[in-house]
Structures are given as structure tokens and as C-alpha cells.
Design an enzyme around this catalytic site. Structure first.
Site, PDB file in Angstrom:
ATOM      1  N   ASN A 150       0.856  -1.187   0.000  1.00  0.00           N
ATOM      2  CA  ASN A 150       0.000   0.000   0.000  1.00  0.00           C
ATOM      3  C   ASN A 150       0.890   1.234   0.000  1.00  0.00           C
ATOM      4  O   ASN A 150       1.714   1.408   0.894  1.00  0.00           O
ATOM      5  CB  ASN A 150      -0.921   0.003   1.214  1.00  0.00           C
ATOM      6  CG  ASN A 150      -2.058   0.995   1.071  1.00  0.00           C
ATOM      7  OD1 ASN A 150      -1.849   2.146   0.722  1.00  0.00           O
ATOM      8  ND2 ASN A 150      -3.274   0.543   1.351  1.00  0.00           N
ATOM      9  N   HIS A 169     -12.771  -4.387   0.967  1.00  0.00           N
ATOM     10  CA  HIS A 169     -12.425  -3.975  -0.386  1.00  0.00           C
ATOM     11  C   HIS A 169     -13.565  -4.297  -1.344  1.00  0.00           C
ATOM     12  O   HIS A 169     -14.524  -4.991  -0.980  1.00  0.00           O
ATOM     13  CB  HIS A 169     -11.139  -4.659  -0.862  1.00  0.00           C
ATOM     14  CG  HIS A 169      -9.905  -4.119  -0.224  1.00  0.00           C
ATOM     15  ND1 HIS A 169      -9.457  -4.556   1.009  1.00  0.00           N
ATOM     16  CD2 HIS A 169      -9.020  -3.167  -0.626  1.00  0.00           C
ATOM     17  CE1 HIS A 169      -8.350  -3.900   1.332  1.00  0.00           C
ATOM     18  NE2 HIS A 169      -8.065  -3.064   0.360  1.00  0.00           N
ATOM     19  N   LYS A 224     -11.764  -7.614  -6.002  1.00  0.00           N
ATOM     20  CA  LYS A 224     -10.404  -7.870  -5.521  1.00  0.00           C
ATOM     21  C   LYS A 224     -10.163  -9.377  -5.465  1.00  0.00           C
ATOM     22  O   LYS A 224     -10.977 -10.130  -4.939  1.00  0.00           O
ATOM     23  CB  LYS A 224     -10.184  -7.246  -4.137  1.00  0.00           C
ATOM     24  CG  LYS A 224      -8.755  -7.387  -3.627  1.00  0.00           C
ATOM     25  CD  LYS A 224      -8.531  -6.563  -2.350  1.00  0.00           C
ATOM     26  CE  LYS A 224      -7.142  -6.792  -1.775  1.00  0.00           C
ATOM     27  NZ  LYS A 224      -6.067  -6.401  -2.710  1.00  0.00           N
TER      28      LYS A 224
END
Length: 265
Positions: free
Chosen positions: A121, A152, A156
Site C-alpha cells: 500500500n 475492499h 479484488k
């Protein structure tokens, strides 16, 4: 001028990174890659994103001479492009998640020959969250039940998120625990009383959630929560741009987003 290459340029992250590169006078996109058979293959990138990059064609074959290559794709694609970076002395910024231990070791080996920055990230806020989580864990970790909840979008592909795993790593490092011994992934059935040092990661996949992470520290009579919510992908894309600028001209080595932010600050 820093020449940039992007893998997965037509993906959610790739498109936004390409857009930000077009707006930055210190950057130039020279390589725009996509998987074979992509419907936009061969098109001028400017016709796809509606700005800049005239003459840059979307391709599967590597071309141009990037100084830094940015990759937010799949583990298999990332490993293929990493070999190109090593063979051609190109710095690599990798934000791909879902990498296994062998693939991470490949990145480590590549960093002996080229500068590599790998982070699950690249948001500045999330990297501050990593630091805060480590600090709080050192103070409250031995007395608290610690849980991680990550949410998410429904598309994903990997779970738990790379960010959640890194948060767990930070907690374990701060409290002298081993990930394999204490981290579990969800609960079901008669699980019995919760062990004191257990860390559970809960994954939610729903709608178009960009990315949310919550770490809870619960002890007698109180609960502390650390929360980060990404509202758009711009935070990740801007972090990738910062990472590319940081990595350009660096000697071979394994770098983190924390390193890039430390230099900026």
C-alpha cells in the site's frame, strides 16, 4: 525528466497513475503495457485516458527506455516484468498484492542488482497507519485483544489484503510474536475461548469499496481503534508517483514506502 513505464496501464490503478504522470512536468511515460488480447491493445494511450501521452502505444511487448517501472498487476505478470527490469537496469516500484514467499524472495534477489521499492500500500495515510499500529502495539499489545478488519471491492482477487498482512506483521514485530503461530483468518464453529495473543484478520468483499482497514485494541472496559479509509484510488496512485521519484537514481537495494516518506519529510 524521469521516464516512466507502467504495467497494467488500462487497469484501475494503471489509468490513474498514467493520468498523474501526464500532469507532472518532471515525468514522461514511455512504456504502457497490458496483457495480451486486451481490447485496447495497439491504441494510442491518450485516446484511452483522454489526456497527454500522444504517440505512446498500449503494447504487450516492452519498448522505450524507462528509468522506473511501476507495476500494480498480478503476481505472475509482475515477476515477468521484474526480469526485464533486472536485465535492463530499470528501477522497479511494485504495489502488486497476493505475492507468495517465493515471489517476494525473487524481489529481494532482484534488489541486489536494481533498486526495488515494494509496498502492499503506497498511500501516505496507510503508511502512517503502519507506524501508529506498531507504536500502539508496543504499549497495549500485551494487554489487548487485537483484531484487523479489512474491506475492499467485490472484484479484488486476493484475501486478506496485503495491507492487512503488513499490519499483522507490524503487530507481531512489536509484541515479539510469530505470524504463523498467532494469526488466523476469520472464525467458524466452536472456536473456544480466544487465546490472549491471537490476531484475527477479517476480510470483507463488497460493492465498490476502495479500501478500508481497522485495527482494534480491546482491553477491560475500553477499546481503541485505528482506522484508515481510502475514498478514491488517488491516494495509492500519488504514492506510487512519489515512490518512482524517490527510487530514480538510487543504487540497487530493497526500499520501502517508509523510506520514500522519510526522505520527503
Amino acid at each position: 525528466m524521469i521516464n516512466i513505464g507502467i504495467n497494467g496501464v488500462c487497469g484501475r490503478m494503471g489509468l490513474r497513475i498514467a493520468g498523474l504522470v501526464a500532469e507532472d512536468e518532471g515525468l514522461k511515460l514511455v512504456t504502457a503495457l497490458e496483457m495480451e488480447g486486451h481490447p485496447d491493445m495497439g491504441k494510442d494511450l491518450s485516446s484511452v485516458i483522454g489526456q497527454g501521452h500522444d504517440g505512446v502505444k498500449i503494447s504487450h511487448e516492452l519498448s522505450g527506455s524507462p528509468d522506473v517501472f511501476i507495476d500494480f498487476t498480478t503476481p505472475a505478470s509482475t515477476m515477468t516484468r521484474l526480469k526485464y527490469c533486472v536485465d535492463n537496469g530499470v528501477a522497479a516500484v511494485i504495489g502488486t498484492t497476493g505475492l507468495d514467499s517465493e515471489q517476494k524472495e525473487e524481489i529481494n534477489k532482484a534488489s541486489e542488482k536494481i533498486p526495488c521499492l515494494f509496498s502492499p500500500n503506497m498511500s501516505i495515510g496507510v503508511n502512517l497507519l503502519f507506524s501508529l499500529t506498531e507504536t500502539v502495539s508496543k504499549i497495549l499489545g500485551d494487554e489487548s485483544d487485537i483484531e484487523i478488519i479489512e474491506s475492499h471491492h467485490r472484484l479484488k482477487k486476493d484475501a486478506p489484503s496485503g495491507t492487512a498482512l503488513k499490519l499483522a506483521e507490524k503487530i507481531c514485530s512489536a509484541t515479539n510474536r510469530e505470524m504463523d503461530d498467532v494469526v488466523i483468518y476469520g472464525r467458524k464453529g466452536l472456536t473456544g475461548e480466544r487465546p490472549q495473543d491471537q490476531i484475527c484478520i477479517h476480510s470483507i468483499r463488497s460493492g465498490d469499496i476502495v479500501g478500508e482497514h481497522t485495527i482494534t485494541f480491546c482491553s477491560g472496559g475500553e477499546r481503541l481503534e485505528l482506522v484508515h479509509k481510502a475514498q478514491t484510488r488517488d491516494s495509492f496512485a500519488m504514492g506510487a508517483i512519489r515512490a518512482a521519484k524517490f527510487l530514480s537514481g538510487k543504487p540497487p537495494g530493497f526500499y520501502s514506502m517508509e523510506d520514500a516518506l522519510r526522505e520527503i519529510c
